[in-house]
Write an enzyme that holds these catalytic residues in place. Structure first.
Site, PDB file in Angstrom:
ATOM      1  N   TYR A 133      16.279   8.802   7.600  1.00 55.54           N
ATOM      2  CA  TYR A 133      16.136   9.583   9.090  1.00 55.54           C
ATOM      3  C   TYR A 133      15.541   8.559   9.874  1.00 55.54           C
ATOM      4  CZ  TYR A 133      16.470  13.914   6.402  1.00 55.54           C
ATOM      5  OH  TYR A 133      17.013  14.907   5.758  1.00 55.54           O
ATOM      6  N   ASP A 182      15.416  23.807  -8.985  1.00 56.48           N
ATOM      7  CA  ASP A 182      15.318  22.451  -8.386  1.00 56.48           C
ATOM      8  C   ASP A 182      14.080  21.898  -8.813  1.00 56.48           C
ATOM      9  OD1 ASP A 182      15.435  20.221  -7.067  1.00 56.48           O
ATOM     10  OD2 ASP A 182      16.138  20.957  -5.383  1.00 56.48           O
ATOM     11  N   TYR A 239      13.468  22.788   0.097  1.00 60.06           N
ATOM     12  CA  TYR A 239      14.189  21.484   0.519  1.00 60.06           C
ATOM     13  C   TYR A 239      15.093  20.889  -0.584  1.00 60.06           C
ATOM     14  CZ  TYR A 239      15.837  16.702   1.513  1.00 60.06           C
ATOM     15  OH  TYR A 239      16.649  15.533   1.488  1.00 60.06           O
ATOM     16  N   LYS A 251      14.886  12.147  -9.673  1.00 62.14           N
ATOM     17  CA  LYS A 251      13.769  11.228  -9.176  1.00 62.14           C
ATOM     18  C   LYS A 251      13.090  10.720 -10.472  1.00 62.14           C
ATOM     19  CE  LYS A 251      12.239  13.766  -4.873  1.00 62.14           C
ATOM     20  NZ  LYS A 251      12.459  12.581  -3.610  1.00 62.14           N
TER      21      LYS A 251
HETATM   22  C1  PLP Z   1      13.270  19.415  -4.601  1.00 62.46           C
HETATM   23  C2  PLP Z   1      14.447  18.360  -4.200  1.00 62.46           C
HETATM   24  N1  PLP Z   1      15.587  18.535  -4.341  1.00 62.46           N
HETATM   25  C3  PLP Z   1      16.601  17.535  -3.899  1.00 62.46           C
HETATM   26  C4  PLP Z   1      16.331  16.165  -3.466  1.00 62.46           C
HETATM   27  C5  PLP Z   1      17.217  15.374  -3.098  1.00 62.46           C
HETATM   28  O1  PLP Z   1      17.155  14.385  -3.985  1.00 62.46           O
HETATM   29  P1  PLP Z   1      17.870  12.967  -3.568  1.00 62.46           P
HETATM   30  O2  PLP Z   1      17.045  12.549  -2.447  1.00 62.46           O
HETATM   31  O3  PLP Z   1      18.028  12.049  -4.972  1.00 62.46           O
HETATM   32  O4  PLP Z   1      19.115  13.253  -3.180  1.00 62.46           O
HETATM   33  C6  PLP Z   1      14.816  16.021  -3.228  1.00 62.46           C
HETATM   34  C7  PLP Z   1      14.568  14.776  -2.595  1.00 62.46           C
HETATM   35  O5  PLP Z   1      13.486  14.741  -2.252  1.00 62.46           O
HETATM   36  C8  PLP Z   1      13.867  17.258  -3.586  1.00 62.46           C
HETATM   37  O6  PLP Z   1      12.737  16.777  -3.529  1.00 62.46           O
END
Ligand code: PLP
Length: 433
Positions: free
Chosen positions: A25, A254, A153, A283
């Site tokens: 960003y 997620d 997110y 992560k």
């Molecule tokens: C809950 C969640 N899902 C998906 C993602 C996206 O992951 P990446 O940055 O490895 O593509 C993030 C990243 O911060 C996240 O916090």
């Protein structure tokens, strides 16, 4: 011919960085200053100019065992001697097999199939494709939309973006090309709030009204991360799970940010004692060493998808199940379980609770909250990143707030003294702002 160049001075290196490299960003026209890293060890980031910073970010929730960990390094070296990469089509390897088995064992019940991919966002794409293909196979192709929570997110790729909060996400910019999903209000209940049925009224109406067009509900269980660092009641998750079952809509959890102990449970779904139909992990999966993600699903979903028109699941990235990444993930899981992660996270939680409490008295602070190894100080007004980050660096810590969330999510190996430095710096800098 490209020649290797002589070592650059710090200003030279940073100037090339500024001129040519996109950061997350970032603006090429008005780039923020970046800090040049030399080495990282344990919870310390050493900059090229010799400054040492205690890391309170765990490199965006991922470096749970600290940097440059001898056992994680050894796992990668050992795998490197065998193979760094090999295609996953038609071939398989022990690191992936071991990891799939481990993930199935530690994740919530009922998840039996694993799809490895490159990043969190891609694992969300994969989860969404799974849900859509599932309903296609069941001859209900009209069930192709997603219901998502505001303030959520899920990543920056297109399908993932379509289920991010429509206001804080990028929907207006990509309006013409994003899939039109449905949104319910962000959970109104805090983690500890006594339950009131009105908390699920909105999602209940959405499911009742739209279930015939819905493939799945997607949510971050218990902690909405990058969309606001909001913690909500486990009961909300239980009720959503019940509603999804009632209305025959899949539930995608997620856990890319929450997985592997961060919220005080191995997976945040465990706070509510529920299993999703599809689970996204990323992560901390590799201990923050490499990029790898996994999407898990139930046997019913996997076999239904494969009984459909395509006879297979339609996805297959080049670097799927990279052996180095799988090997380091196996070691990371071993470290987690052999070193009492629970006691470490509980200890961080207790300390964050007692030390961040002082921030409540600051005039610019709206809320302070802690869950597991996550401490959040919410300010009344957004903080200016360009101003606040250098103040933290002056205090010898690495913290990078966003909006009005100043937060700490340290590696689990952080000592009491190191954590104290982080919380003291948060208090001191917020006092100055
Ligand atoms: C809950 C969640 N899902 C998906 C993602 C996206 O992951 P990446 O940055 O490895 O593509 C993030 C990243 O911060 C996240 O916090």
């Amino acid at each position: 011919m490209i020649k290797s160049r002589p070592a650059l001075s710090i200003p030279e290196a940073l100037s090339i960085d500024k001129q040519h490299i996109w950061h997350p960003y970032s603006s090429i026209n008005a780039p923020l200053d970046n800090y040049l890293v030399d080495t990282c060890k344990g919870v310390r980031i050493k900059l090229k100019d010799g400054t040492e910073l205690i890391d309170g970010m765990a490199s965006w929730w991922s470096v749970i065992h600290g940097y440059n960990h001898p056992e994680l390094n050894a796992a990668i070296h050992a795998q490197l001697e065998k193979t760094a990469h090999v295609m996953f089509g038609g071939l398989t390897h022990e690191p992936a097999i071991e990891l799939a088995e481990k993930l199935i064992n530690v994740s919530p019940d009922g998840l039996e199939h694993v799809f490895f991919s490159d990043s969190g966002s891609v694992s969300v794409e994969v989860a969404i494709k799974m849900a859509i293909q599932y309903w296609q196979s069941r001859k209900q192709p009209e069930k192709h939309r997603l219901l998502s929570l505001r303030r959520g997110y899920h990543g920056d790729t297109f399908a993932a973006m379509s289920v991010c909060d429509p206001e804080t996400g990028m929907h207006h910019l990509f309006n013409e090309v994003l899939a039109k999903q449905l949104f319910t209000e962000a959970p109104q209940c805090k983690f500890e709030d006594e339950w009131r049925d009105e908390y699920i009224a909105d999602i209940e109406i959405q499911l009742k009204t739209h279930h015939q067009s819905l493939a799945a509900v997607i949510l971050e269980p218990i902690v909405q991360g990058a969309g606001g660092m909001r913690f909500y009641s486990p009961r909300y998750l239980q009720e959503v799970k019940k509603l999804c079952e009632h209305y025959q809509v899949l539930l995608i959890a997620d856990e890319i940010a929450t997985g592997f102990g961060r919220t005080g449970k191995m997976f945040a779904c465990e706070h509510a004692n529920i299993s999703p139909d599809i689970l996204c992990l990323g992560k901390a999966l590799t201990g923050g060493y490499m990029t790898l993600a996994a999407t898990l699903c139930s046997h019913e979903i996997a076999q239904t998808i494969c009984a459909g028109e395509a006879s297979c699941f339609m996805h297959g990235p080049t670097f799927m199940a990279n052996p180095l990444a799988c090997a380091v993930s196996n070691k990371s899981l071993e470290l987690l379980f052999n070193n009492d992660w629970q006691a470490k996270v509980n200890n961080i939680e207790t300390q964050l609770n007692s030390q961040l409490a002082q921030c409540r008295d600051l005039p610019n602070v709206a809320d302070v909250r802690v869950l597991g190894a996550i401490g959040v100080v919410e300010t009344l007004a957004p903080v200016e990143m360009a101003k606040i980050v250098p103040l933290f660096v002056e205090e010898g810590v690495w913290l990078r707030p966003f909006g009005n969330r100043v937060y700490v999510m340290p590696p689990y190996i952080t000592t009491n003294a190191e954590l104290f430095s982080l919380t003291e710096a948060m208090h001191k800098v917020l006092q100055k702002m």
